[in-house]
Design a protein around this motif. Structure first.
Motif, PDB file in Angstrom:
ATOM      1  N   VAL A  25       0.866  -1.169   0.000  1.00  0.00           N
ATOM      2  CA  VAL A  25       0.000   0.000   0.000  1.00  0.00           C
ATOM      3  C   VAL A  25       0.906   1.222   0.000  1.00  0.00           C
ATOM      4  O   VAL A  25       1.826   1.309   0.809  1.00  0.00           O
ATOM      5  N   THR A  26       0.639   2.143  -0.927  1.00  0.00           N
ATOM      6  CA  THR A  26       1.486   3.328  -1.042  1.00  0.00           C
ATOM      7  C   THR A  26       0.663   4.595  -0.873  1.00  0.00           C
ATOM      8  O   THR A  26      -0.552   4.589  -1.024  1.00  0.00           O
ATOM      9  N   ASP A  27       1.356   5.664  -0.583  1.00  0.00           N
ATOM     10  CA  ASP A  27       0.771   6.998  -0.575  1.00  0.00           C
ATOM     11  C   ASP A  27       1.216   7.637  -1.892  1.00  0.00           C
ATOM     12  O   ASP A  27       2.051   8.524  -1.930  1.00  0.00           O
ATOM     13  N   GLY A  28       0.698   7.098  -2.974  1.00  0.00           N
ATOM     14  CA  GLY A  28       1.144   7.486  -4.313  1.00  0.00           C
ATOM     15  C   GLY A  28       2.229   6.522  -4.767  1.00  0.00           C
ATOM     16  O   GLY A  28       3.092   6.148  -3.976  1.00  0.00           O
ATOM     17  N   PRO A  29       2.180   6.085  -6.011  1.00  0.00           N
ATOM     18  CA  PRO A  29       3.100   5.051  -6.487  1.00  0.00           C
ATOM     19  C   PRO A  29       4.444   5.561  -6.985  1.00  0.00           C
ATOM     20  O   PRO A  29       5.255   4.785  -7.475  1.00  0.00           O
ATOM     21  N   ASP A  30       4.721   6.849  -6.875  1.00  0.00           N
ATOM     22  CA  ASP A  30       5.934   7.403  -7.487  1.00  0.00           C
ATOM     23  C   ASP A  30       7.214   6.738  -7.008  1.00  0.00           C
ATOM     24  O   ASP A  30       8.113   6.495  -7.799  1.00  0.00           O
TER      25      ASP A  30
END
Length: 124
Positions: A25-30
């Protein structure tokens, strides 16, 4: 001295042992697209399969709460969900995930995205 290759190998090995037991789980995939995957490619390292799929917490939030503003940051998510920041971003992300799962019936498994083979590049 900072050794990217060593850290990448150590991280990938640790994740490999847990593969299949968790969801990324990411806070945005950058960071996955612009850093981790290009770094692995640079060193010829194959990353565990679980790092090729992820769930973007911001997209889950937007899907669970339809009238979300177009632009928002993580603190806005905490505020909207009436969660207090612990000062630890990972712990806060876990709290958001739990709240979205429990109160908004967000199914994270159905919102998985895949890192495509065409990655964004980062200047080395």
């Amino acid at each position: 001295m900072f050794n990217s290759r060593h850290l990448l190998n150590e991280f990938a090995n640790d994740v490999q042992t847990l593969s299949g037991k968790f969801l990324t789980v990411t806070d945005g995939p950058d960071w996955l697209r612009q850093y981790l995957h290009p770094l692995a490619a640079k060193f010829g390292r194959t990353l565990p399969q679980c790092l090729h799929h992820f769930v973007d917490l911001r997209k889950c939030f937007r899907k669970s709460i339809p009238h979300t503003p177009l632009y928002f940051n993580f603190d806005d998510i905490l505020e909207h969900l009436q969660l207090q920041s612990s000062g630890d971003r990972l712990l806060d992300m876990a709290k958001v995930e739990q709240k979205l799962s429990k109160d908004y019936k967000c199914d994270f498994n159905n919102l998985m995205e895949m890192i495509s083979s065409r990655l964004l590049t980062r200047a080395w």
